[in-house]
Design a protein around this motif. Structure first.
Motif, short mmCIF file in Angstrom:
data_model
loop_
_atom_site.label_atom_id
_atom_site.label_comp_id
_atom_site.label_asym_id
_atom_site.label_seq_id
_atom_site.Cartn_x
_atom_site.Cartn_y
_atom_site.Cartn_z
N ILE A 1 12.55 4.55 1.55
CA ILE A 1 12.66 5.55 2.96
C ILE A 1 12.04 4.68 4.15
O ILE A 1 12.62 4.58 5.32
N LEU A 2 11.25 4.04 4.10
CA LEU A 2 10.46 3.31 5.28
C LEU A 2 11.64 2.06 5.61
O LEU A 2 11.99 1.84 6.63
N CYS A 3 12.10 1.51 4.68
CA CYS A 3 12.87 0.30 4.98
C CYS A 3 14.25 0.99 5.48
O CYS A 3 14.83 0.48 6.66
N ALA A 4 14.59 2.15 5.15
CA ALA A 4 15.93 2.77 5.73
C ALA A 4 15.57 3.15 7.02
O ALA A 4 16.53 3.24 8.12
N THR B 1 0.81 -1.30 0.00
CA THR B 1 0.08 -0.17 -0.02
C THR B 1 0.95 1.29 -0.18
O THR B 1 1.60 1.65 0.73
N ALA B 2 0.69 2.09 -1.17
CA ALA B 2 1.45 3.39 -1.25
C ALA B 2 3.07 3.00 -1.20
O ALA B 2 3.85 3.75 -0.86
N GLY B 3 3.17 1.80 -1.57
CA GLY B 3 4.76 1.33 -1.41
C GLY B 3 5.33 0.96 -0.22
O GLY B 3 6.41 0.61 -0.24
N LEU B 4 4.70 0.97 0.89
CA LEU B 4 5.24 0.77 2.24
C LEU B 4 4.91 -0.71 2.73
O LEU B 4 3.83 -1.32 2.70
N GLU B 5 6.19 -1.31 2.71
CA GLU B 5 6.15 -2.83 2.65
C GLU B 5 7.19 -3.01 4.03
O GLU B 5 8.63 -3.01 3.62
N PRO B 6 6.96 -3.06 5.00
CA PRO B 6 7.85 -3.22 6.23
C PRO B 6 8.69 -4.36 6.30
O PRO B 6 9.81 -4.61 6.91
N GLY B 7 8.42 -5.39 5.50
CA GLY B 7 9.12 -6.84 5.36
C GLY B 7 10.58 -6.54 4.76
O GLY B 7 11.28 -7.61 5.14
N PHE B 8 10.79 -5.55 3.93
CA PHE B 8 11.97 -5.56 3.28
C PHE B 8 13.07 -5.47 4.48
O PHE B 8 14.25 -5.96 4.07
N PHE B 9 12.83 -4.73 5.27
CA PHE B 9 14.08 -4.43 6.29
C PHE B 9 14.62 -5.76 7.01
O PHE B 9 15.74 -5.67 7.43
N LEU B 10 13.58 -6.71 7.13
CA LEU B 10 13.99 -8.18 7.66
C LEU B 10 14.87 -8.74 6.82
O LEU B 10 15.97 -9.30 7.23
N LEU B 11 14.74 -8.53 5.42
CA LEU B 11 15.60 -9.09 4.54
C LEU B 11 16.84 -8.76 4.72
O LEU B 11 17.95 -9.33 4.38
#
Length: 282
Positions: free
Chosen positions: A230-233, A96-106
């Motif tokens: 940005i969210l992942c960072a 949603t709106a590009g916000l995917e919190p799972g990337f930082f775990l990878l």
């Protein structure tokens, strides 16, 4: 600490799988195609074949690691746990709106446990997240490849420590979040029509098609890709240090690389004769 190492067989399996992924994304840019319309965008002809190629290759990576003792029961259990967490995070924010919190775990898992672990985790967690969120479709094998590359490349970053490590991981997360969207657009862009300035032109020069593709990315998906990065960072900067410490402490306590050694030089303790209780009572 690299739980899934790049052994010779597993390295070959990963290279072959990645080569198939690159060809799946980029072949229309090099080979002329006249496919268009809904059937082409939906990959009704090539997506099943991509699954046929992808699944044995992923199984081949696991089998290669098993044969070279790169994976054991502890690694598989850790991989399953982190894949379940990644799938749950993807279900919480399914793009949603590009916000995917799972990337930082990878990114953090690939950094802490190595490139091979990150590659496998990326593909498996994406598959689990798609099953939970109902995002199963012809785009899923492309997403599996893209997430696998994100986790893999995180394990190949330069070895630095302290605050510099978090800064490097945050910068990589920002780039990876944007690059994921840029790469994923290739799965449908050559088959759709967006106007003469943004559409793929079969048979045209590679530089011209790439120019139109960049214009398409800037005009359409970049507004989604930048928030993802940005969210992942930000998550890496805020949660990166405690999670990395937890991952590395888990690896040390579980002794993933400690070999099992049986001491055969020590003689067993002699067995003492038990007293004859009957004779004693007599």
């Amino acid at each position: 600490m690299k739980l899934i190492r790049f052994m010779p067989r597993s390295t070959i399996a990963l290279l072959v799988a990645s080569a198939v992924g690159v060809l799946a994304f980029a072949w229309p840019l090099f080979l002329q195609t006249s496919q268009a319309g809904e059937s082409a965008i939906g990959h009704t002809t090539d997506a099943p074949w991509l699954f046929v190629l992808l699944l044995p290759l992923l199984v081949g990576v696991i089998l290669a690691e098993l044969s070279e003792s790169g994976i054991d029961a502890k690694v598989i259990s850790l991989l399953g746990m982190l894949a379940a967490i990644g799938a749950a995070l993807r279900a919480l924010g399914p793009g949603t709106a590009g916000l995917e919190p799972g990337f930082f775990l990878l990114v953090l898992a690939g950094r802490a446990f190595g490139a091979g672990f990150g590659f496998v985790l990326g593909a498996v967690s994406l598959l689990g997240g798609a099953m939970i969120s109902g995002g199963v479709g012809p785009w899923m094998p492309f997403q599996m490849f893209a997430c696998a590359w994100i986790g893999c490349l995180a394990g190949l970053l330069p070895r630095v420590g302290g605050r510099l490590e978090l800064m490097v991981l945050a910068a990589y997360s920002l780039v990876a979040g944007v690059a994921y969207g840029v790469i994923m657009n290739l799965w449908f862009w050559p088959y759709a029509t967006f106007g003469s300035d943004f559409s793929y032109v079969p048979g045209d020069e590679l530089a011209e098609n790439l120019h139109r593709y960049l214009l398409f990315v800037v005009a359409t998906s970049l507004g989604w890709d930048i928030p993802r990065g940005i969210l992942c960072a930000m998550l890496v900067l805020v949660l990166g240090r405690p999670i990395l410490n937890a991952f590395r402490r888990t690896a040390r306590k579980a002794a993933f690389e400690a070999p099992v050694v049986f001491d055969t030089a020590t003689e067993p303790a002699p067995v003492r004769d038990l007293p004859d209780l009957g004779r004693t009572r007599g």
